[in-house]
Write a protein that holds these residues in place. Sequence first.
Motif, short mmCIF file in Angstrom:
data_model
loop_
_atom_site.label_atom_id
_atom_site.label_comp_id
_atom_site.label_asym_id
_atom_site.label_seq_id
_atom_site.Cartn_x
_atom_site.Cartn_y
_atom_site.Cartn_z
N TRP A 79 0.56 -1.16 0.02
CA TRP A 79 0.00 0.01 0.04
C TRP A 79 0.83 1.15 0.13
O TRP A 79 1.83 1.38 0.86
CB TRP A 79 -0.94 0.04 1.23
N ASP A 83 -6.72 5.92 0.45
CA ASP A 83 -7.43 5.54 1.76
C ASP A 83 -6.85 4.00 2.14
O ASP A 83 -6.80 3.08 1.32
CB ASP A 83 -8.83 5.11 1.55
N GLN A 84 -6.73 3.59 3.34
CA GLN A 84 -6.21 2.17 3.98
C GLN A 84 -7.55 1.57 4.35
O GLN A 84 -7.80 1.77 5.57
CB GLN A 84 -5.31 2.40 4.94
N SER A 89 -1.19 -4.27 4.78
CA SER A 89 -0.60 -2.97 3.89
C SER A 89 0.32 -3.60 3.04
O SER A 89 1.14 -2.78 2.33
CB SER A 89 -0.13 -1.82 4.87
N TYR A 121 -13.91 6.02 -2.13
CA TYR A 121 -12.61 5.50 -1.40
C TYR A 121 -11.72 5.01 -2.32
O TYR A 121 -12.03 4.11 -3.25
CB TYR A 121 -12.84 4.33 -0.34
N SER A 123 -7.46 3.34 -2.87
CA SER A 123 -6.39 2.84 -2.15
C SER A 123 -5.32 2.33 -3.27
O SER A 123 -5.66 1.76 -4.34
CB SER A 123 -6.55 1.72 -1.26
N TRP A 140 -4.78 0.36 -8.28
CA TRP A 140 -5.55 1.03 -7.51
C TRP A 140 -6.97 0.28 -7.28
O TRP A 140 -7.31 -0.48 -8.17
CB TRP A 140 -6.00 2.57 -7.63
#
Length: 181
Positions: A79, A83-84, A89, A121, A123, A140
Amino acid sequence: KYNYDLCSACFYRMGNEAEYARMDKPLSDKRFLQLDCRFVKDLTVPDGTRMAPSTPFRKIWCMLNNGNIVWPYGTHLAWVGGDQFARQSLVKLAIPEAGFPLNGEIDVCVDFVSPAKPGRYISYWRLTSPDLQKFGQQVWVLIEVFTPPSLAPLLVSLDVPPLMTFRMLISCAGGRACSSR
């Protein structure tokens, strides 16, 4: 001729198989060894997918090794921003100890849980070498969390006893018109 390396463009312009050896990707100089990857396609959860709050899902991307060396064992997807809402991660890829081959495609997946609040959102993720050096294209996941409609306001707004409401809902579920019998 002896000890000359030609790129493919130069080979086609001035070379032939008898005089030169064509080299598409130079490997003789370590300065030119490069890990790389290219996003091929989304296999699950297309951009903008709508989902209810706190919904678990798995995002899978198809990635291509378009570098000039194999991806080593211990390569991860990390990551890198946005946004997490993933369960982790850093995700280790299923790469054999011998590495992942040039021009090979691999499915890379991450487990997520959609956030509890409605909204859009996103990520961002990138591949990393075992020593956590980022390489290749960023991928993403983009979702929209919405609050699903509830039956509670419908039940409260009806001016009928709760048992009657239950019967009405059963008859409506069968696709027939609702009656107030």
